[in-house]
Write an enzyme that holds these catalytic residues in place. Sequence first.
Site, mmCIF file in Angstrom:
data_model
loop_
_atom_site.group_PDB
_atom_site.id
_atom_site.type_symbol
_atom_site.label_atom_id
_atom_site.label_comp_id
_atom_site.label_asym_id
_atom_site.label_seq_id
_atom_site.Cartn_x
_atom_site.Cartn_y
_atom_site.Cartn_z
ATOM 1 N N GLY A 1 0.817 -1.263 0.050
ATOM 2 C CA GLY A 1 0.245 0.053 -0.065
ATOM 3 C C GLY A 1 0.815 1.167 0.158
ATOM 4 C CB ILE B 1 -8.880 -0.343 -6.703
ATOM 5 C CG1 ILE B 1 -7.540 -1.010 -6.599
ATOM 6 C CG2 ILE B 1 -8.667 0.473 -8.088
ATOM 7 C CD1 ILE B 1 -6.187 -0.242 -6.438
ATOM 8 N NE ARG C 1 -27.571 23.093 23.130
ATOM 9 C CZ ARG C 1 -28.595 22.334 23.106
ATOM 10 N NH1 ARG C 1 -29.860 22.328 22.395
ATOM 11 N NH2 ARG C 1 -28.333 21.303 23.748
ATOM 12 C CD GLN D 1 -11.323 32.301 28.718
ATOM 13 O OE1 GLN D 1 -10.895 31.848 29.423
ATOM 14 N NE2 GLN D 1 -10.951 33.654 28.518
ATOM 15 C CD GLU E 1 -4.561 10.545 -4.166
ATOM 16 O OE1 GLU E 1 -3.655 11.447 -4.320
ATOM 17 O OE2 GLU E 1 -5.715 10.803 -4.277
ATOM 18 C CB SER F 1 -0.362 10.784 8.339
ATOM 19 O OG SER F 1 -1.632 11.343 8.141
#
Length: 407
Positions: free
Chosen positions: A123, A175, A283, A294, A379, A382
Amino acid sequence: MPAFALEPEQTAWCARLRTLAAQRLRPLADKGEPGRVNRPLVAELGRLGLISRLFDSGALALCLMRESLAYACTEAETALALQGLGAHPVHAHGTPAQRERWLPRVADGTAIAAFALSEPGAGSDAAALALRADGEEAEDAQGAETRRDAALGGGPVAEADGPRRWRLTGEKCWISNAPEADFYTVFARTTPGAGARGVTAFLVPADRPGLTGTALEMLSPHPLGTLGLDAVPVTADDVLGETDRGFRVAMGTLNLFRPSVGAFAVGMAQAALDATLDHTRRRDAFGGKLMDLQTVAHQVAEMALRTEAARLMVYAAATAYDAAAPDVPRRAAMAKLLATETAQYVVDTAVQLHGARALRRGHLLEHLYREVRAPRIYEGASEVQRGIIAKELYATHAASHTPREAP
């Protein structure tokens, strides 16, 4: 053009794309079956002229398209990108006959393309692929040895030294668009033991004998499957580029599309951020609005900060590609890495701030949560991107710095 600024016409074009995606593409996507090729959606992308832009525009235009479509319709974005990924090797390396047969049909959305690189055991390590291309014409021992030495040394391989016909045998996995594509760019090993230098790219129509496939049920909704190749016949007319030079075809395609994977991620991150801004502004919570807390405001600020940083890196990488800069591999890897990791963070934070409603089937964030995970893997995962970045950094440093001798 500076990487940090878009021209007014580019900004207006992106806005038009978001509108088109919401009004014309989203309804078609909603009618599609998850995990299957949505041919009406692809055909509409063709009618809108978006697929043809993949071949007559640069990397920055591709990124703007993918980001804009992803914001409003991830299915349309993915359908467009898969057409480009599968057909770009034909556009960049195909013969006139190959281009004439397939590219017009890809552009108008009537032919589905696929990029078949990954295998069960190869891969992220694409150079380790094992799918065999067995030559059918015999070579004498001297010719075979010459061919192998040339492949290992990176020199040209004379066409007369190798076969003109092969049989492809093996398996491809993960694929996109398989097994429903009309043709596949298949990468196979033509020279055993040569690593990346012994791989050839072939254009394989789906109707070739011995080619079969099975759909996979995955977390993300786009079509994905396996391919089985049992002595599938190919000839020199099916080669994309040069024999034993297919790895260059693969890496050239990925260098173009990796920044645009980042653009896809940025589009999803922006959609999640905008949904969060709307939700936290409306909300009621603890006597005020969520935005008044905050801790919430700081989380939203962090989401926006990371999204914008990723966007700028994607644009910079795309601009470098269009300028044929020497550091494209590093920039492309950085853009994909930062943008996909950022999108994962932003979507996850958005889900947290929305609460249980975001996990309900059909909610925008539920959809994005399933979509956002895969780009950190495909592709080039990471971890692979970090390896590319480090390799390129060390190579650049070694070329530009003379080691100091010890005193």
